[in-house]
Design a protein around this motif. Structure first.
Motif, PDB file in Angstrom:
ATOM      1  N   ASN A   1       1.086  -1.104  -0.117  1.00 38.84           N
ATOM      2  CA  ASN A   1      -0.248   0.164   0.070  1.00 38.84           C
ATOM      3  C   ASN A   1       1.332   1.311   0.012  1.00 38.84           C
ATOM      4  O   ASN A   1       0.202   2.225  -0.515  1.00 38.84           O
ATOM      5  CB  ASN A   1      -1.167  -0.215   1.519  1.00 38.84           C
ATOM      6  N   ALA A   2       2.024   1.056   0.731  1.00 43.65           N
ATOM      7  CA  ALA A   2       2.987   2.567   1.557  1.00 43.65           C
ATOM      8  C   ALA A   2       4.155   2.850  -0.013  1.00 43.65           C
ATOM      9  O   ALA A   2       3.807   3.471  -1.388  1.00 43.65           O
ATOM     10  CB  ALA A   2       3.856   1.872   1.700  1.00 43.65           C
TER      11      ALA A   2
ATOM     12  N   ASP B   1       1.932   2.268  -3.306  1.00 43.05           N
ATOM     13  CA  ASP B   1       1.924   2.843  -4.424  1.00 43.05           C
ATOM     14  C   ASP B   1       0.579   4.331  -4.577  1.00 43.05           C
ATOM     15  O   ASP B   1       0.073   4.364  -4.731  1.00 43.05           O
ATOM     16  CB  ASP B   1       0.231   1.508  -5.065  1.00 43.05           C
ATOM     17  N   ALA B   2       0.864   4.188  -2.904  1.00 45.31           N
ATOM     18  CA  ALA B   2       0.538   5.696  -2.873  1.00 45.31           C
ATOM     19  C   ALA B   2       0.723   6.799  -3.874  1.00 45.31           C
ATOM     20  O   ALA B   2       2.016   6.682  -4.066  1.00 45.31           O
ATOM     21  CB  ALA B   2       0.713   5.704  -0.774  1.00 45.31           C
ATOM     22  N   ALA B   3      -0.413   7.510  -3.566  1.00 48.39           N
ATOM     23  CA  ALA B   3       0.207   8.973  -4.754  1.00 48.39           C
ATOM     24  C   ALA B   3       1.574   9.521  -3.937  1.00 48.39           C
ATOM     25  O   ALA B   3       2.398  10.235  -5.304  1.00 48.39           O
ATOM     26  CB  ALA B   3      -1.416   9.415  -4.787  1.00 48.39           C
ATOM     27  N   ALA B   4       1.266  10.090  -3.019  1.00 48.93           N
ATOM     28  CA  ALA B   4       2.889  10.608  -2.014  1.00 48.93           C
ATOM     29  C   ALA B   4       4.071   9.833  -1.891  1.00 48.93           C
ATOM     30  O   ALA B   4       4.669  10.931  -1.655  1.00 48.93           O
ATOM     31  CB  ALA B   4       1.908  11.325  -0.905  1.00 48.93           C
ATOM     32  N   THR B   5       4.161   8.880  -2.616  1.00 50.82           N
ATOM     33  CA  THR B   5       5.157   8.025  -2.212  1.00 50.82           C
ATOM     34  C   THR B   5       6.144   8.593  -3.307  1.00 50.82           C
ATOM     35  O   THR B   5       6.070   7.769  -4.843  1.00 50.82           O
ATOM     36  CB  THR B   5       5.362   6.580  -2.855  1.00 50.82           C
ATOM     37  N   PRO B   6       7.690   9.151  -3.092  1.00 56.91           N
ATOM     38  CA  PRO B   6       8.194   9.447  -4.785  1.00 56.91           C
ATOM     39  C   PRO B   6       7.976   7.754  -5.799  1.00 56.91           C
ATOM     40  O   PRO B   6       8.367   7.075  -4.948  1.00 56.91           O
ATOM     41  CB  PRO B   6       9.241  10.332  -3.629  1.00 56.91           C
TER      42      PRO B   6
END
Length: 205
Positions: free
Chosen positions: A98-99, A101-106
């Protein structure tokens, strides 16, 4: 008459206060005490088995969470410990997925998180193999598999440490991942301690 009655009235009030105070104290002493910990209600075998591990409180909490622990023998308790560790590893795989795939993850961090997810998946698979070995009473192989499972999270931490040495691509080790790593390490240690206990109980040939 009023002045004579005042001391008697005061004395009567004092006596009533003493009577009710003693009554309240008796009631308080008669109340069931709830200060005993959950530990007291666990089977003796569960307590003695966890007492042989490095993390007693974690062991009690992890094993008692499975209802079958109340009637399990030592091999059964060991299987529960291994399953608890496998569940932790599996949950961390989903957390990392999930981390990543998160949009905020560079984008540069996503590959690292997916790599870590693969390490925890390998830890989960090793623990499932350990449980299979336990079912066959092959405690040596169970120990090998559980030992391998305990090492995979350390590889993930090493990957983050290497990234931190690159100023242009430094990535902080996520605090939540650090907590999960420590939890898995403790659960694996508990499983290994119980496996060692089973090895010492094996009849010599």
């Amino acid at each position: 008459m009023a002045t004579a009655a005042s001391p008697l009235l005061v004395l009567l009030l004092i006596q009533l206060h003493v009577v009710f105070h003693l009554s309240d104290s008796s009631i308080a002493l008669a109340q069931p005490q709830h200060s005993s910990s959950k530990e007291r209600h666990q089977p003796a075998l569960l307590q003695s088995t966890c007492n042989s591990t490095s993390f007693y409180d974690v062991c009690i909490a992890a094993l008692a969470a499975d209802p079958s622990s109340s009637t399990a023998d030592v091999p059964g308790l060991c299987a529960i410990a291994v399953s608890a560790a496998a569940a932790n590893a599996s949950g961390t795989v989903f957390f990392l997925a999930n981390a990543s795939d998160a949009a905020a993850t560079p984008e540069a961090d996503r590959a690292l998180l997916r790599n870590c997810a693969g390490k925890y998946a390998a830890a989960r698979d090793a623990l499932l193999a350990a449980r299979a070995s336990l079912a066959e009473q092959d405690y040596d192989y169970a120990f090998v598999h559980a030992s391998a499972a305990a090492e995979y999270p350390a590889v993930c931490r090493t990957l983050f440490r290497r990234r931190q040495q690159r100023p242009s691509r430094a990535t902080t080790y996520p605090p939540e991942l650090a907590k999960r790593e420590e939890a898995l390490r403790r659960l694996c240690t508990i499983a290994l301690d119980i496996i060692s206990l089973l090895q010492t109980q094996e009849p010599s040939t």
